[in-house]
Structures are given as structure tokens and as C-alpha cells.
Design a protein around this motif. Structure first.
Motif, mmCIF file in Angstrom:
data_model
loop_
_atom_site.group_PDB
_atom_site.id
_atom_site.type_symbol
_atom_site.label_atom_id
_atom_site.label_comp_id
_atom_site.label_asym_id
_atom_site.label_seq_id
_atom_site.Cartn_x
_atom_site.Cartn_y
_atom_site.Cartn_z
ATOM 1 N N LYS A 1 34.325 -6.882 -35.533
ATOM 2 C CA LYS A 1 34.556 -5.861 -34.499
ATOM 3 C C LYS A 1 34.689 -6.521 -33.125
ATOM 4 O O LYS A 1 35.568 -6.171 -32.335
ATOM 5 C CB LYS A 1 33.417 -4.845 -34.486
ATOM 6 C CG LYS A 1 33.599 -3.705 -33.483
ATOM 7 C CD LYS A 1 32.462 -2.699 -33.597
ATOM 8 C CE LYS A 1 32.702 -1.521 -32.647
ATOM 9 N NZ LYS A 1 32.706 -1.908 -31.228
ATOM 10 N N GLY A 2 33.814 -7.513 -32.851
ATOM 11 C CA GLY A 2 33.887 -8.222 -31.583
ATOM 12 C C GLY A 2 35.180 -9.006 -31.422
ATOM 13 O O GLY A 2 35.739 -9.094 -30.323
ATOM 14 N N MET A 3 35.668 -9.564 -32.522
ATOM 15 C CA MET A 3 36.956 -10.271 -32.466
ATOM 16 C C MET A 3 38.084 -9.293 -32.155
ATOM 17 O O MET A 3 39.045 -9.629 -31.465
ATOM 18 C CB MET A 3 37.220 -11.003 -33.777
ATOM 19 C CG MET A 3 36.260 -12.167 -34.022
ATOM 20 S SD MET A 3 36.523 -13.012 -35.603
ATOM 21 C CE MET A 3 38.014 -13.943 -35.258
ATOM 22 N N GLY A 4 37.937 -8.071 -32.649
ATOM 23 C CA GLY A 4 38.965 -7.059 -32.406
ATOM 24 C C GLY A 4 38.940 -6.496 -31.002
ATOM 25 O O GLY A 4 39.985 -6.183 -30.430
ATOM 26 N N ASP A 5 37.732 -6.356 -30.432
ATOM 27 C CA ASP A 5 37.649 -5.742 -29.101
ATOM 28 C C ASP A 5 37.559 -6.774 -27.968
ATOM 29 O O ASP A 5 37.445 -6.417 -26.793
ATOM 30 C CB ASP A 5 36.489 -4.741 -29.015
ATOM 31 C CG ASP A 5 35.096 -5.361 -29.178
ATOM 32 O OD1 ASP A 5 34.930 -6.572 -28.902
ATOM 33 O OD2 ASP A 5 34.170 -4.633 -29.569
ATOM 34 N N GLY A 6 37.589 -8.066 -28.326
ATOM 35 C CA GLY A 6 37.645 -9.111 -27.313
ATOM 36 C C GLY A 6 36.316 -9.619 -26.802
ATOM 37 O O GLY A 6 36.278 -10.439 -25.884
ATOM 38 N N THR A 7 35.213 -9.177 -27.409
ATOM 39 C CA THR A 7 33.897 -9.639 -26.961
ATOM 40 C C THR A 7 33.403 -10.855 -27.747
ATOM 41 O O THR A 7 32.317 -11.369 -27.470
ATOM 42 C CB THR A 7 32.852 -8.507 -27.052
ATOM 43 O OG1 THR A 7 32.792 -8.037 -28.407
ATOM 44 C CG2 THR A 7 33.223 -7.352 -26.126
ATOM 45 N N VAL A 8 34.186 -11.297 -28.703
ATOM 46 C CA VAL A 8 33.933 -12.552 -29.417
ATOM 47 C C VAL A 8 35.076 -13.505 -29.087
ATOM 48 O O VAL A 8 36.250 -13.139 -29.202
ATOM 49 C CB VAL A 8 33.833 -12.332 -30.943
ATOM 50 C CG1 VAL A 8 33.882 -13.661 -31.695
ATOM 51 C CG2 VAL A 8 32.550 -11.583 -31.292
ATOM 52 N N ILE A 9 34.734 -14.704 -28.657
ATOM 53 C CA ILE A 9 35.737 -15.710 -28.298
ATOM 54 C C ILE A 9 35.741 -16.785 -29.375
ATOM 55 O O ILE A 9 34.710 -17.419 -29.633
ATOM 56 C CB ILE A 9 35.430 -16.362 -26.931
ATOM 57 C CG1 ILE A 9 35.161 -15.281 -25.873
ATOM 58 C CG2 ILE A 9 36.560 -17.287 -26.507
ATOM 59 C CD1 ILE A 9 36.301 -14.323 -25.649
ATOM 60 N N ASN A 10 36.896 -16.977 -30.005
ATOM 61 C CA ASN A 10 36.973 -17.923 -31.115
ATOM 62 C C ASN A 10 38.244 -18.761 -31.033
ATOM 63 O O ASN A 10 39.299 -18.357 -31.513
ATOM 64 C CB ASN A 10 36.936 -17.183 -32.459
ATOM 65 C CG ASN A 10 36.668 -18.096 -33.629
ATOM 66 O OD1 ASN A 10 35.580 -18.079 -34.184
ATOM 67 N ND2 ASN A 10 37.639 -18.912 -34.044
ATOM 68 N N PRO A 11 38.200 -19.934 -30.382
ATOM 69 C CA PRO A 11 39.382 -20.800 -30.330
ATOM 70 C C PRO A 11 39.788 -21.263 -31.735
ATOM 71 O O PRO A 11 38.972 -21.268 -32.660
ATOM 72 C CB PRO A 11 38.914 -21.995 -29.493
ATOM 73 C CG PRO A 11 37.673 -21.531 -28.797
ATOM 74 C CD PRO A 11 37.045 -20.515 -29.688
ATOM 75 N N THR A 12 41.031 -21.651 -31.871
ATOM 76 C CA THR A 12 41.501 -22.204 -33.133
ATOM 77 C C THR A 12 40.726 -23.480 -33.468
ATOM 78 O O THR A 12 40.503 -24.325 -32.603
ATOM 79 C CB THR A 12 43.003 -22.521 -33.050
ATOM 80 O OG1 THR A 12 43.698 -21.317 -32.737
ATOM 81 C CG2 THR A 12 43.529 -23.063 -34.365
ATOM 82 N N LYS A 13 40.320 -23.609 -34.714
ATOM 83 C CA LYS A 13 39.550 -24.787 -35.126
ATOM 84 C C LYS A 13 40.377 -26.067 -34.984
ATOM 85 O O LYS A 13 41.603 -26.053 -35.087
ATOM 86 C CB LYS A 13 39.043 -24.627 -36.559
ATOM 87 C CG LYS A 13 40.113 -24.658 -37.621
ATOM 88 C CD LYS A 13 39.543 -24.541 -39.034
ATOM 89 C CE LYS A 13 39.017 -23.171 -39.345
ATOM 90 N NZ LYS A 13 38.651 -23.004 -40.784
ATOM 91 N N VAL A 14 39.670 -27.167 -34.748
ATOM 92 C CA VAL A 14 40.296 -28.485 -34.676
ATOM 93 C C VAL A 14 40.006 -29.216 -35.986
ATOM 94 O O VAL A 14 38.852 -29.277 -36.424
ATOM 95 C CB VAL A 14 39.746 -29.298 -33.484
ATOM 96 C CG1 VAL A 14 40.327 -30.707 -33.488
ATOM 97 C CG2 VAL A 14 40.067 -28.586 -32.172
#
Length: 330
Positions: free
Chosen positions: A30-43
Motif C-alpha cells: 500500500k505504501g509503495m502505491g501511495d508513495g510513502t514507501v521509497i524503494n530504489p531499483t536494486k543494484v
């Protein structure tokens, strides 16, 4: 001085349940959908998984994230190494580091392998919760290893599994899985002799290390949801290109690793082909109206956000119970 809590695999296992992981994964989606979770692309660091050098047959990923609903941040350093199996060890190796997002001090360092296995199972279960409204479900499972176990554990907590058909290239692994899961699956467990058999299901879960496109388009019936969870492309090009909807957990990651990687590199698949992220659906940003004949490709390839959320719950419980050692790094 800041204290950093240190937690071993056995301590992590004692501090978290699958029901807690399911709750954390749903809130984090839900946080990923509403923008309250920040998750950069993995390296990704290729240590011979696909590269010719170095010749170690493994890889490591760096996966940072910030979780708004827990106000926590951290990074998972995780990968898989075939050499470990020769020594009787699990394929996955992982550590999770948590920080205070305001001060930057390290709050915890813990084993991440158990969390990885649990949240991987929970990801597909939560996606299914929104994609398959019926409480009864038939599962086709490819891969009877640890992640096959945790997929089943997670799905069984949300659905009544009427039938589960499992296929593994190792018949012994399939038999062990069936014995281990007989009290988890409500319905019957069938060990497939033909790899086509598990495809007759409401949802097909692929958790293999196969580099072959073994799941064939002609096997997959209308109305089926397919989860290719492996690091490589487990289903053939025809199915991916003809799927009615493609849903992913993280657009950037899914286009560059796993089922979509090859077709993306060939220019046949792009972000335009992705209907929605799981987070957008869980957060109510996109509505999915299922046509009973639609075939859906769903790829929760795995994000650091899920690991950091679950690890934070483990850390909070360890703090309250005084479990684990501490060390002053600063």
C-alpha cells in the motif's frame, strides 16, 4: 553511544510469524502505491551467475528502502550461490541492516535469509488476495524447495487450497515437500510426473532456478494467474506477449531481471505493457476488474522494502524482549 542490535537466523525465526509478515507485506505494498514507501531499483553484483568472470556461480543484490508506515530505513545485502548447496547450505545468503532514518545510526544487523523466504511467499499471497476474490483456490507449484514451502504457507493463510499440484526436477524434493505440507494444505497434494500437470490451476507459482522457459503458453488456460518468481525466465515468450494483463511489484526491477528481462532487451516489452503495480492495486489507485477468461502475468520479483518492513518488526520485538546481542560501532 549508539547500540546496534545483532540477531542470528535462529533469533529472527523466533521473533516473526507468517501472519505478521503477510500484514507487513500488505501495508508495504500500500505504501509503495501511495508513495510513502521509497524503494530504489536494486543494484546487482554478478559474481558468475550469468557473467563469465568471476567464476563463482553467484550474485549479490543491494536493496535499500524507506518504509513510511514504520518510519524506518535500511538495506538488504542478499544473493544466491550454487556452491553453498555442495556444503549442505541454503542457496540464499543475506544480511539486513536497519538505520534510524533521521540520525543515520545503525539500529540492527540481522540474518536476512529467513525474512527473504517468508516475504517472498507473502508477496504472491497478498497479490492473489486482490487478483483472485474466491476464497477457494487450486495451485500449481513448480519448485519444491524452501520458497515452495513458504509460498504454500502464506497462501494457505488467506485461501482454502482445494488442490495443489507440485512438480520438481528432483522427485525426492517433491515427496519431501508433500510430507512437509500435508498439514498446511487443506485439500489434496498431488506430485506431478509430467511438468504440464501443475498448469491446470487457478494460480501457477514458479519458484525455480531454471534457466529454461519451461512453462508453455499452450498449457496455460483462460482465467489463470501466473507468478514467475525465479531469477530467470520460467515461462515462454508467447505467454508473456499474449497475457491479458501484466502486473509487477516494481517496474524498474521487473524490466531488467527475471521473466521480462530478455523481451525488454529485445524491445518487445516495455513499461507501456505493464497494466499496474501490485502497490497501485492495494492502495486503490488502479482497479482491476477480472474477466474470468483473462490470463494474468504477475511478477512480484522482490523488493528491499518488504525485507526492511519485516526486519523492523523483528527488531522491535527483539528490543522489547531483550533478545540478541549489542555492539557499539560508533
Amino acid at each position: 553511544m549508539f547500540q546496534t542490535r545483532l540477531l542470528s537466523k535462529s533469533q529472527v525465526q523466533s521473533l516473526i510469524t507468517m501472519s505478521e509478515v503477510l500484514d507487513a507485506v500488505e501495508k508495504t505494498f500500500k505504501g509503495m502505491g501511495d508513495g510513502t514507501v521509497i524503494n530504489p531499483t536494486k543494484v546487482n553484483l554478478d559474481l558468475g551467475e550469468t557473467a563469465s568472470y568471476p567464476p563463482y556461480g553467484g550474485f549479490m543484490n543491494a536493496m535499500p528502502a524507506y518504509i513510511g508506515w514504520l518510519d524506518t530505513a535500511g538495506i538488504k545485502w542478499a544473493g544466491g550461490f550454487f556452491e553453498r548447496k555442495k556444503h549442505g547450505l541454503g542457496y540464499i545468503t543475506s544480511l539486513i541492516l536497519l538505520i534510524d532514518p533521521k540520525m543515520g545510526n545503525f539500529k540492527a544487523v540481522m540474518d536476512g535469509a529467513h525474512i527473504t523466504n517468508l516475504r517472498t511467499g507473502a508477496q504472491s499471497a497478498i497479490a492473489l488476495k486482490y487478483l483472485h476474490p474466491d476464497k477457494n483456490i487450486r495451485i500449481g507449484l513448480y519448485g519444491a524447495g524452501m520458497q515452495g514451502h513458504t509460498q504454500t504457507m502464506a497462501i494457505s493463510q488467506i485461501f482454502n487450497i482445494e488442490k495443489l499440484c507440485v512438480y520438481d526436477i528432483s522427485p525426492d524434493a517433491a515427496r519431501k515437500y508433500a510430507e512437509d505440507m500435508k498439514n498446511v494444505v487443506q485439500g489434496e497434494i498431488v506430485i506431478a510426473k509430467d511438468p504440464k500437470e501443475p498448469a491446470d490451476a487457478d494460480a501457477i507459482i514458479c519458484v525455480t532456478q531454471s534457466k529454461d522457459k519451461f512453462l508453455k503458453n499452450e498449457w496455460i488456460k483462460p482465467g489463470t494467474i501466473v507468478f514467475p518468481m525465479g531469477s530467470y525466465q520460467e515461462c515462454d515468450d508467447d505467454f508473456i506477449l499474449s497475457a491479458d494483463k501484466i502486473i509487477v511489484d516494481h517496474v524498474g526491477q521487473c524490466l531488467h531481471r527475471g521473466a521480462l528481462k530478455e523481451l525488454c532487451e529485445e524491445g518487445k516489452i516495455s513499461e507501456r505493457n505493464i497494466f499496474a503495480t501490485i502497490g497501485e492495486i492495494v492502495a486503490g489507485k488502479k482497479e482491476i476488474k477480472r474477466n474470468k477468461n483473462e490470463r494474468i502475468l504477475c511478477i512480484p520479483i522482490g523488493t528491499g522494502a518488504m525485507d526492511i518492513a519485516v526486519a523492523t518488526i523483528v527488531f522491535q520485538k527483539a528490543e522489547s524482549k531483550g533478545i540478541g546481542g549489542t555492539y557499539e560501532f560508533e
